[in-house]
Design a protein around this motif. Structure first.
Motif, PDB file in Angstrom:
ATOM      1  N   PHE A   1       6.617   6.291   3.909  1.00 50.77           N
ATOM      2  CA  PHE A   1       5.565   7.170   3.407  1.00 50.77           C
ATOM      3  C   PHE A   1       5.911   7.660   2.007  1.00 50.77           C
ATOM      4  O   PHE A   1       7.029   8.128   1.755  1.00 50.77           O
ATOM      5  CB  PHE A   1       5.373   8.362   4.344  1.00 50.77           C
ATOM      6  N   THR A   2       4.931   7.568   1.132  1.00 49.47           N
ATOM      7  CA  THR A   2       5.094   8.087  -0.222  1.00 49.47           C
ATOM      8  C   THR A   2       5.050   9.611  -0.244  1.00 49.47           C
ATOM      9  O   THR A   2       5.760  10.250  -1.023  1.00 49.47           O
ATOM     10  CB  THR A   2       3.996   7.522  -1.135  1.00 49.47           C
ATOM     11  N   ALA A   3       4.227  10.204   0.601  1.00 52.08           N
ATOM     12  CA  ALA A   3       4.102  11.663   0.660  1.00 52.08           C
ATOM     13  C   ALA A   3       3.744  12.052   2.081  1.00 52.08           C
ATOM     14  O   ALA A   3       3.113  11.293   2.808  1.00 52.08           O
ATOM     15  CB  ALA A   3       3.045  12.164  -0.314  1.00 52.08           C
ATOM     16  N   MET A   4       4.165  13.290   2.457  1.00 49.05           N
ATOM     17  CA  MET A   4       3.889  13.762   3.803  1.00 49.05           C
ATOM     18  C   MET A   4       3.864  15.283   3.798  1.00 49.05           C
ATOM     19  O   MET A   4       4.618  15.937   3.077  1.00 49.05           O
ATOM     20  CB  MET A   4       4.948  13.255   4.788  1.00 49.05           C
ATOM     21  N   ALA A   5       2.965  15.821   4.623  1.00 49.95           N
ATOM     22  CA  ALA A   5       2.875  17.267   4.819  1.00 49.95           C
ATOM     23  C   ALA A   5       2.870  17.541   6.308  1.00 49.95           C
ATOM     24  O   ALA A   5       2.171  16.844   7.055  1.00 49.95           O
ATOM     25  CB  ALA A   5       1.615  17.832   4.164  1.00 49.95           C
ATOM     26  N   ASP A   6       3.644  18.550   6.737  1.00 45.15           N
ATOM     27  CA  ASP A   6       3.739  18.840   8.171  1.00 45.15           C
ATOM     28  C   ASP A   6       3.212  20.213   8.540  1.00 45.15           C
ATOM     29  O   ASP A   6       3.454  20.703   9.644  1.00 45.15           O
ATOM     30  CB  ASP A   6       5.175  18.677   8.667  1.00 45.15           C
ATOM     31  N   ASN A   7       2.482  20.869   7.612  1.00 44.11           N
ATOM     32  CA  ASN A   7       1.866  22.155   7.908  1.00 44.11           C
ATOM     33  C   ASN A   7       0.639  22.306   7.024  1.00 44.11           C
ATOM     34  O   ASN A   7       0.521  21.634   5.980  1.00 44.11           O
ATOM     35  CB  ASN A   7       2.854  23.311   7.697  1.00 44.11           C
ATOM     36  N   PRO A   8      -0.311  23.172   7.405  1.00 43.09           N
ATOM     37  CA  PRO A   8      -1.560  23.279   6.636  1.00 43.09           C
ATOM     38  C   PRO A   8      -1.359  23.697   5.188  1.00 43.09           C
ATOM     39  O   PRO A   8      -2.110  23.254   4.307  1.00 43.09           O
ATOM     40  CB  PRO A   8      -2.361  24.325   7.422  1.00 43.09           C
ATOM     41  N   THR A   9      -0.377  24.548   4.904  1.00 39.97           N
ATOM     42  CA  THR A   9      -0.159  24.989   3.520  1.00 39.97           C
ATOM     43  C   THR A   9       0.240  23.822   2.630  1.00 39.97           C
ATOM     44  O   THR A   9      -0.315  23.624   1.539  1.00 39.97           O
ATOM     45  CB  THR A   9       0.914  26.088   3.485  1.00 39.97           C
ATOM     46  N   ASP A  10       1.218  23.033   3.092  1.00 39.75           N
ATOM     47  CA  ASP A  10       1.617  21.858   2.314  1.00 39.75           C
ATOM     48  C   ASP A  10       0.491  20.833   2.253  1.00 39.75           C
ATOM     49  O   ASP A  10       0.342  20.128   1.248  1.00 39.75           O
ATOM     50  CB  ASP A  10       2.860  21.230   2.936  1.00 39.75           C
ATOM     51  N   ALA A  11      -0.301  20.729   3.331  1.00 35.72           N
ATOM     52  CA  ALA A  11      -1.413  19.787   3.331  1.00 35.72           C
ATOM     53  C   ALA A  11      -2.427  20.130   2.249  1.00 35.72           C
ATOM     54  O   ALA A  11      -2.982  19.231   1.598  1.00 35.72           O
ATOM     55  CB  ALA A  11      -2.073  19.764   4.704  1.00 35.72           C
ATOM     56  N   ALA A  12      -2.695  21.413   2.059  1.00 37.90           N
ATOM     57  CA  ALA A  12      -3.642  21.821   1.021  1.00 37.90           C
ATOM     58  C   ALA A  12      -3.141  21.411  -0.364  1.00 37.90           C
ATOM     59  O   ALA A  12      -3.913  20.901  -1.196  1.00 37.90           O
ATOM     60  CB  ALA A  12      -3.863  23.332   1.092  1.00 37.90           C
ATOM     61  N   GLU A  13      -1.853  21.627  -0.612  1.00 37.32           N
ATOM     62  CA  GLU A  13      -1.285  21.237  -1.908  1.00 37.32           C
ATOM     63  C   GLU A  13      -1.290  19.717  -2.070  1.00 37.32           C
ATOM     64  O   GLU A  13      -1.561  19.193  -3.158  1.00 37.32           O
ATOM     65  CB  GLU A  13       0.143  21.773  -2.023  1.00 37.32           C
ATOM     66  N   LEU A  14      -0.983  19.004  -1.002  1.00 37.43           N
ATOM     67  CA  LEU A  14      -0.953  17.541  -1.070  1.00 37.43           C
ATOM     68  C   LEU A  14      -2.339  16.977  -1.355  1.00 37.43           C
ATOM     69  O   LEU A  14      -2.489  16.055  -2.167  1.00 37.43           O
ATOM     70  CB  LEU A  14      -0.399  16.990   0.240  1.00 37.43           C
TER      71      LEU A  14
ATOM     72  N   VAL B   1       0.852  -1.179   0.000  1.00 26.74           N
ATOM     73  CA  VAL B   1       0.000   0.000   0.000  1.00 26.74           C
ATOM     74  C   VAL B   1       0.895   1.239   0.000  1.00 26.74           C
ATOM     75  O   VAL B   1       2.060   1.179   0.391  1.00 26.74           O
ATOM     76  CB  VAL B   1      -0.950   0.035   1.219  1.00 26.74           C
ATOM     77  N   ALA B   2       0.324   2.341  -0.443  1.00 26.87           N
ATOM     78  CA  ALA B   2       1.005   3.632  -0.374  1.00 26.87           C
ATOM     79  C   ALA B   2       0.470   4.393   0.827  1.00 26.87           C
ATOM     80  O   ALA B   2      -0.747   4.483   1.013  1.00 26.87           O
ATOM     81  CB  ALA B   2       0.780   4.423  -1.660  1.00 26.87           C
ATOM     82  N   LEU B   3       1.355   4.928   1.648  1.00 22.26           N
ATOM     83  CA  LEU B   3       0.971   5.687   2.829  1.00 22.26           C
ATOM     84  C   LEU B   3       1.212   7.164   2.591  1.00 22.26           C
ATOM     85  O   LEU B   3       2.277   7.567   2.115  1.00 22.26           O
ATOM     86  CB  LEU B   3       1.771   5.216   4.054  1.00 22.26           C
ATOM     87  N   VAL B   4       0.222   7.964   2.927  1.00 19.89           N
ATOM     88  CA  VAL B   4       0.301   9.424   2.818  1.00 19.89           C
ATOM     89  C   VAL B   4      -0.032   9.995   4.189  1.00 19.89           C
ATOM     90  O   VAL B   4      -1.075   9.651   4.771  1.00 19.89           O
ATOM     91  CB  VAL B   4      -0.671   9.960   1.751  1.00 19.89           C
ATOM     92  N   GLY B   5       0.839  10.838   4.714  1.00 16.92           N
ATOM     93  CA  GLY B   5       0.646  11.380   6.041  1.00 16.92           C
ATOM     94  C   GLY B   5       0.479  12.886   6.049  1.00 16.92           C
ATOM     95  O   GLY B   5       1.159  13.594   5.307  1.00 16.92           O
ATOM     96  N   ILE B   6      -0.434  13.367   6.888  1.00 13.93           N
ATOM     97  CA  ILE B   6      -0.616  14.811   7.122  1.00 13.93           C
ATOM     98  C   ILE B   6      -0.540  15.010   8.627  1.00 13.93           C
ATOM     99  O   ILE B   6      -1.437  14.600   9.362  1.00 13.93           O
ATOM    100  CB  ILE B   6      -1.964  15.307   6.561  1.00 13.93           C
ATOM    101  N   ASP B   7       0.551  15.590   9.071  1.00 14.98           N
ATOM    102  CA  ASP B   7       0.823  15.777  10.493  1.00 14.98           C
ATOM    103  C   ASP B   7       1.211  17.231  10.711  1.00 14.98           C
ATOM    104  O   ASP B   7       2.363  17.616  10.504  1.00 14.98           O
ATOM    105  CB  ASP B   7       1.939  14.836  10.941  1.00 14.98           C
ATOM    106  N   CYS B   8       0.225  18.036  11.106  1.00 18.79           N
ATOM    107  CA  CYS B   8       0.453  19.474  11.244  1.00 18.79           C
ATOM    108  C   CYS B   8       1.089  19.857  12.582  1.00 18.79           C
ATOM    109  O   CYS B   8       1.154  21.041  12.904  1.00 18.79           O
ATOM    110  CB  CYS B   8      -0.861  20.234  11.051  1.00 18.79           C
ATOM    111  N   LYS B   9       1.545  18.893  13.352  1.00 22.31           N
ATOM    112  CA  LYS B   9       2.329  19.184  14.551  1.00 22.31           C
ATOM    113  C   LYS B   9       3.809  19.160  14.189  1.00 22.31           C
ATOM    114  O   LYS B   9       4.636  18.551  14.868  1.00 22.31           O
ATOM    115  CB  LYS B   9       2.011  18.187  15.653  1.00 22.31           C
ATOM    116  N   ASN B  10       4.128  19.785  13.051  1.00 20.52           N
ATOM    117  CA  ASN B  10       5.496  19.809  12.525  1.00 20.52           C
ATOM    118  C   ASN B  10       6.040  18.400  12.284  1.00 20.52           C
ATOM    119  O   ASN B  10       7.258  18.200  12.265  1.00 20.52           O
ATOM    120  CB  ASN B  10       6.439  20.578  13.453  1.00 20.52           C
ATOM    121  N   GLY B  11       5.163  17.460  12.108  1.00 16.10           N
ATOM    122  CA  GLY B  11       5.584  16.112  11.761  1.00 16.10           C
ATOM    123  C   GLY B  11       6.129  15.283  12.896  1.00 16.10           C
ATOM    124  O   GLY B  11       6.758  14.246  12.641  1.00 16.10           O
TER     125      GLY B  11
END
Length: 452
Positions: A223-236, A203-213
């Motif tokens: 993880f295939t992709a990860m975002a650690d802030n809301p701005t990157d999360a929106a793009e992801l 499986v591919a894992l994608v993480g969104i962790d806005c506590k700075n990861g």
């Protein structure tokens, strides 16, 4: 006689020590025999005291009157099978005419006290047959997951249920889920256990962790992709929506609906695609949803609307494309803004760890089962990891995840880093994994799997 008394004393001491230190061994050696005798000897009186009997039939009363005999007693459900297990007893009953499976569910507490067992859970097997799963000791006190064989790629064992069964997170049956819980309730350990269970699977894992990861970045090797802030999360999330559209284009191109095509080969999701064309499923883990939904100014409000809209799209359309959501948060109510309740309605699976107030439990189970709300509120603060798991059908059960340390999860993800697939739309969000130092050597990250 002295030798006999000494032997009995030794047996008693061994039983008490096992009951204290090894409850499973105690149950298998002493407890199961005592409990079986207790259940069989008390069965008729307990059924009568709990109101689980029915009056004799009319023809039996007539026969007793004609033969001048005493009227027959009320009849109890017939025992079909009594089977011991490693954690308790399984009692299967055949209901009498006029009885309902709900009567046994409502009487579970009375049955537990009457049979002197730790817990009794009732479920209907088929029409007229009810199964009582009785546990002899508190199996959630020290969770020991039984060994389970290889299973479906999207069916992950994550916890132990109060009836002794393994609780699975099955993404094929329940595509999207919500996990709520207060600080130090075990929510993060549950998520860590889930990631460790998914790591060995394709499986591919994608993480969104806005506590700075801080929660997911240690596991970044898998993880295939990860975002650690809301701005990157929106793009992801926007990139995920684009990837979903590409998967739907593939499904549409491969449907090949014609008169001569067998029904089994017509597909509307990725699971019926040929294996060489089928993309890997994607599991999206959101660590704290409130950080995505809060907004302090106009710019953040526009970003928030964009994030929530993309999450709703993924929850409504993602299942057929193999995209599954696992959303965690301390609260998940309408105070987070427009669209949140619409998103919550798409999250079929619900897991609630210890919460600080009844309102938080209502956010998870208020539209499912009032009993589950009460059970979530009553979770003890001294037992982190204990949770109430249910789904939109109304069924629920208490579970407790094993304590998976961060080191165990990191080692599992690093060991299976070679399984991490590459998805072109998500490549800009590939986490930068630091080099690992092992016994004085520097080891780069493993090569990733082929791209889809």
């Amino acid at each position: 006689m002295d030798a006999l008394w000494i032997m009995l004393l030794v047996v008693l001491v061994v039983a008490l020590v096992l009951r204290r230190l090894r409850p499973t061994w105690y149950w298998m050696t002493f407890g199961v025999t005592l409990a079986t005798i207790r259940v069989l000897s008390r069965y008729r009186s307990v059924m009568d005291a709990c109101g689980l009997t029915v009056p004799p039939s009319r023809w039996r009363l007539t026969l007793a009157r004609l033969t001048n005999r005493p009227p027959p007693e009320d009849r109890s459900p017939r025992i079909l099978r009594l089977r011991p297990t490693a954690t308790g007893l399984v009692l299967r009953l055949k209901l009498r005419p006029g009885q309902d499976a709900f009567d046994f569910s409502a009487s579970s507490d009375r049955l537990r006290h009457s049979f002197a067992l730790h817990n009794v859970v009732s479920r209907e097997i088929r029409s007229g047959v009810v199964e009582l799963r009785m546990t002899g000791y508190d199996i959630l006190k020290r969770v020991r997951m039984p060994a389970v064989g290889p299973d479906d790629a999207l069916r992950v064992p994550v916890a132990l249920r109060e009836d002794g069964e393994v609780h699975y997170r099955d993404y094929r049956e329940v595509p999207h889920a919500l996990n709520v819980g207060a600080t130090k309730s075990g929510k993060s350990v549950y998520q860590r256990t889930l990631v460790a269970g998914l790591a060995p699977r394709n499986v591919a894992l994608v993480g969104i962790d806005c506590k700075n990861g801080v929660e997911l970045s240690p596991l970044a090797a898998r993880f295939t992709a990860m975002a650690d802030n809301p701005t990157d999360a929106a793009e992801l999330l926007t990139a995920l929506v684009q990837y979903m559209s590409r998967v739907y284009d593939l499904i549409r191109a491969e449907q090949r609906i014609s008169v001569g095509l067998p029904d089994a080969e017509i597909t509307a999701d990725i699971w019926d695609l040929p294996p060489h064309l089928r993309p890997l499923p994607v599991v999206v883990l959101v660590d704290e949803v409130a950080e995505l939904a809060l907004a302090a100014n106009k710019a953040e409000e526009a970003r928030r609307d964009r994030i929530v809209t993309d999450l709703i799209r993924l929850s409504q359309l993602g299942r057929a494309a193999g995209i599954h959501l696992e959303i965690c948060g301390q609260r998940f109510g309408s105070e987070l803004g427009k669209g949140i309740t619409m998103l919550r309605a798409q999250l079929t699976g619900r897991t609630a760890h210890r919460v600080n107030d009844e309102t938080s439990a209502n956010m998870a189970f208020g539209d499912i089962s009032p009993d589950a709300v009460l059970a979530a509120v009553q979770i003890d603060r001294d037992r982190p990891g204990t949770a109430v798991a249910g789904d939109s059908s109304g069924g629920w059960t208490r579970i407790r995840a094993p304590h998976t340390t961060l080191r165990q999860a990191v080692d599992t993800c690093n060991a299976h880093a070679h399984r991490t697939p590459s998805i072109p739309e998500l490549e800009p969000f590939r986490p930068a994994v630091p080099v690992r130092v092992i016994v004085g050597k520097v080891q780069p990250k493993s090569a990733s799997a082929p791209a889809f």
